[in-house]
Design a protein around this motif. Structure first.
Motif, short mmCIF file in Angstrom:
data_model
loop_
_atom_site.label_atom_id
_atom_site.label_comp_id
_atom_site.label_asym_id
_atom_site.label_seq_id
_atom_site.Cartn_x
_atom_site.Cartn_y
_atom_site.Cartn_z
N PRO A 20 -2.67 0.65 -20.12
CA PRO A 20 -1.77 -0.46 -19.81
C PRO A 20 -2.53 -1.52 -19.03
N GLU A 21 -1.97 -2.70 -18.97
CA GLU A 21 -2.57 -3.75 -18.17
C GLU A 21 -2.40 -3.46 -16.68
N THR A 22 -1.19 -3.03 -16.31
CA THR A 22 -0.86 -2.74 -14.92
C THR A 22 -0.11 -1.43 -14.84
N MET A 23 -0.37 -0.66 -13.79
CA MET A 23 0.36 0.58 -13.54
C MET A 23 1.16 0.39 -12.26
N ASN A 24 2.48 0.44 -12.38
CA ASN A 24 3.37 0.37 -11.21
C ASN A 24 3.66 1.78 -10.74
N THR A 25 3.40 2.04 -9.49
CA THR A 25 3.64 3.38 -8.95
C THR A 25 4.33 3.28 -7.60
N GLY A 26 4.78 4.44 -7.15
CA GLY A 26 5.27 4.54 -5.79
C GLY A 26 4.08 4.54 -4.84
N GLN A 27 4.35 4.72 -3.57
CA GLN A 27 3.29 4.68 -2.58
C GLN A 27 2.97 6.06 -2.02
N GLY A 28 3.33 7.10 -2.77
CA GLY A 28 3.05 8.46 -2.35
C GLY A 28 1.56 8.75 -2.37
N GLN A 30 -0.15 10.92 -3.93
CA GLN A 30 -0.74 11.17 -5.24
C GLN A 30 -1.13 9.87 -5.94
N PHE A 31 -0.50 8.75 -5.57
CA PHE A 31 -0.79 7.46 -6.19
C PHE A 31 -1.68 6.57 -5.33
N SER A 32 -1.90 6.93 -4.09
CA SER A 32 -2.76 6.13 -3.22
C SER A 32 -4.08 6.82 -2.93
N GLY A 33 -4.23 8.05 -3.40
CA GLY A 33 -5.47 8.79 -3.19
C GLY A 33 -6.58 8.34 -4.12
N SER A 34 -7.79 8.77 -3.80
CA SER A 34 -8.96 8.32 -4.54
C SER A 34 -8.97 8.80 -5.99
N ALA A 35 -8.45 9.98 -6.28
CA ALA A 35 -8.46 10.49 -7.66
C ALA A 35 -7.67 9.55 -8.57
N TRP A 36 -6.49 9.12 -8.14
CA TRP A 36 -5.64 8.23 -8.93
C TRP A 36 -6.26 6.84 -9.04
N THR A 37 -6.63 6.28 -7.88
CA THR A 37 -7.13 4.90 -7.89
C THR A 37 -8.46 4.79 -8.64
N THR A 38 -9.32 5.79 -8.53
CA THR A 38 -10.58 5.79 -9.27
C THR A 38 -10.33 5.86 -10.77
N THR A 39 -9.39 6.70 -11.18
CA THR A 39 -9.06 6.82 -12.60
C THR A 39 -8.56 5.50 -13.16
N ARG A 46 -4.95 -2.33 -13.62
CA ARG A 46 -4.58 -2.84 -12.30
C ARG A 46 -3.51 -1.94 -11.69
N ASN A 47 -3.68 -1.58 -10.44
CA ASN A 47 -2.74 -0.72 -9.73
C ASN A 47 -1.78 -1.58 -8.90
N SER A 48 -0.49 -1.41 -9.10
CA SER A 48 0.50 -2.19 -8.36
C SER A 48 1.41 -1.24 -7.60
N MET A 49 1.43 -1.41 -6.27
CA MET A 49 2.33 -0.63 -5.43
C MET A 49 3.08 -1.58 -4.49
N ASP A 50 3.33 -2.80 -4.97
CA ASP A 50 3.89 -3.82 -4.08
C ASP A 50 5.36 -3.62 -3.75
N GLY A 51 6.09 -2.87 -4.56
CA GLY A 51 7.50 -2.62 -4.26
C GLY A 51 8.43 -3.72 -4.71
#
Length: 123
Positions: A20-28, A30-39, A46-51
């Motif tokens: 996808p162009e952007t991934m919208n996730t929660g701020q937990g 699992q979504f803010s850790g290095s494994a997720w963000t590196t992937t 682009r990772n979006s957690m802006d709410g």
């Protein structure tokens, strides 16, 4: 839900459907850790957690889960995983092929989808 499960699901989704162009996730975590963000970074996503607009992002899936629980899960006595799988699979099939939806002019999603394709071909 741990980070490994989320990263595995993300990798599977990207492999199956493309990135996808952007991934919208929660701020937990699992979504803010290095494994997720590196992937995401390595996949060029682009990772979006802006709410902003978060309730709109989730409203449709939350409604789906609510309907599934009220129309199927809570009505069954489920003791084993295979029973849950069968109940959910049967309900999803019903939801997509038979259940009328007010937002789709009382059509089932499959019927609305195919009607839309036929309209596109006609124009």
């Amino acid at each position: 839900m741990d980070a490994d499960f989320c990263v595995e699901a993300l990798n599977e989704a990207i492999a199956k459907h493309g990135q996808p162009e952007t991934m919208n996730t929660g701020q937990g975590s699992q979504f803010s850790g290095s494994a997720w963000t590196t992937t995401l970074t390595e996949a060029g996503v682009r990772n979006s957690m802006d709410g902003r607009g978060r309730y709109l992002d989730n409203i449709f899936i939350e409604r789906l889960w609510r309907s599934l629980k009220q129309e199927a899960i809570y009505l069954e006595e489920i003791n084993y995983g295979f029973q849950a799988r069968r109940v959910i699979k049967d309900w999803i099939a019903f939801y997509n092929t038979e259940r009328p939806h007010s937002a789709l002019e009382r059509l089932a999603p499959d019927d609305a989808y195919w009607a839309g394709l036929n309209e596109q071909k006609a124009t």
